[in-house]
Design an enzyme around this catalytic site. Sequence first.
Site, PDB file in Angstrom:
ATOM      1  CB  SER A  13      -0.909   0.001   1.227  1.00  0.00           C
ATOM      2  OG  SER A  13      -0.131  -0.187   2.391  1.00  0.00           O
ATOM      3  CB  CYS A 186       1.371  -4.354  10.286  1.00  0.00           C
ATOM      4  SG  CYS A 186       1.281  -2.753   9.472  1.00  0.00           S
TER       5      CYS A 186
HETATM    6  N1  DGL Z   1       0.955  -2.292   4.450  1.00  0.00           N
HETATM    7  C1  DGL Z   1      -0.090  -2.371   5.452  1.00  0.00           C
HETATM    8  C2  DGL Z   1      -0.062  -3.768   6.095  1.00  0.00           C
HETATM    9  O1  DGL Z   1       0.947  -4.447   6.119  1.00  0.00           O
HETATM   10  C3  DGL Z   1       0.042  -1.288   6.503  1.00  0.00           C
HETATM   11  C4  DGL Z   1      -0.293   0.083   6.000  1.00  0.00           C
HETATM   12  C5  DGL Z   1      -1.713   0.211   5.508  1.00  0.00           C
HETATM   13  O2  DGL Z   1      -2.650   0.176   6.323  1.00  0.00           O
HETATM   14  O3  DGL Z   1      -1.868   0.341   4.299  1.00  0.00           O
HETATM   15  O4  DGL Z   1      -1.064  -4.199   6.596  1.00  0.00           O
END
Ligand code: DGL
Length: 281
Positions: A13, A186
């Site tokens: 993201s 995350c």
């Molecule tokens: N990349 C997202 C995850 O690993 C974290 C950031 C987001 O909420 O986009 O869940």
Amino acid sequence: MKDASRPIGIFDSGIGGLTVLKEVAKQMPFEDIVYLGDTARVPYGIRSEETVIRYAIENTEFLLTLDIKMIIVACNTVSAVGLNHVAEIADVPVVGVIKPGAEAAVKTSRNMKIGVIGTEATVQSSAYYREIKTLAPHAEVFAKACPLFVPLVEEGWTEGKIATLVVKEYLKGLRDTGIDTLVLGCTHYPLLKNTINSIMGDRVALIDSAVETARVSKYLLEEKGLLRRENPNPYRRFYVTDSPERFRHLGERFLGSPLEWIKKIELPVSPSVILRNKEEV
Ligand code: DGL
């Protein structure tokens, strides 16, 4: 086409997936890597499943125009709710971060009390819970969404008074559960490792799914005869959907090294771009 010289595609993201890219580059130093950070639409973790799936499909369609040999979904949120949608449209192997993280947790835990922290969407999806229970049906899983961790990391506050206060508040319930293993579910959380460790103590092992994901990806490429054994000048190219400058600034902190090649793109990808990218590769 079976050609090991094609790049690995990674998407997230935003900048968080650079923690995965860093591990991939470390474990597979000869690979060319293209990274897509959907910085215009981050965060995904607070969005509906339907929206996350749509974004994941658009990201995948873009990466496929670059003739990649594998897709690594670095985002836990996408891996939790949209991995099968990515796999459905991709004609290359697809690796997410949930399964490798769950496997490592089960291997590490002795008392089978496992904690999982992640975004709201990841925790609500119960994806880690399902994977862990499949591997170890007797395991107890304690999950907690920690929505403030992502902005905290993006602000650069990974250690110190404020980080300690926020981490302590979110993790206080987990401390009483008796877990001996905690999955950092995350992309951003590995950067809070020191603070999380200081709150949870040394008896709780922290699982960084980035390390496991890179290991699984390498294994898969090796198995398919697609792992590069040499490359004098491996490249790292970064595509973003918002300002390259902000990405560079935050990204260099995530990676700890300069980001030289960054290009802004629009999603969803238009037919003319598909054609141009295919001609360029
Ligand atoms: N990349 C997202 C995850 O690993 C974290 C950031 C987001 O909420 O986009 O869940």
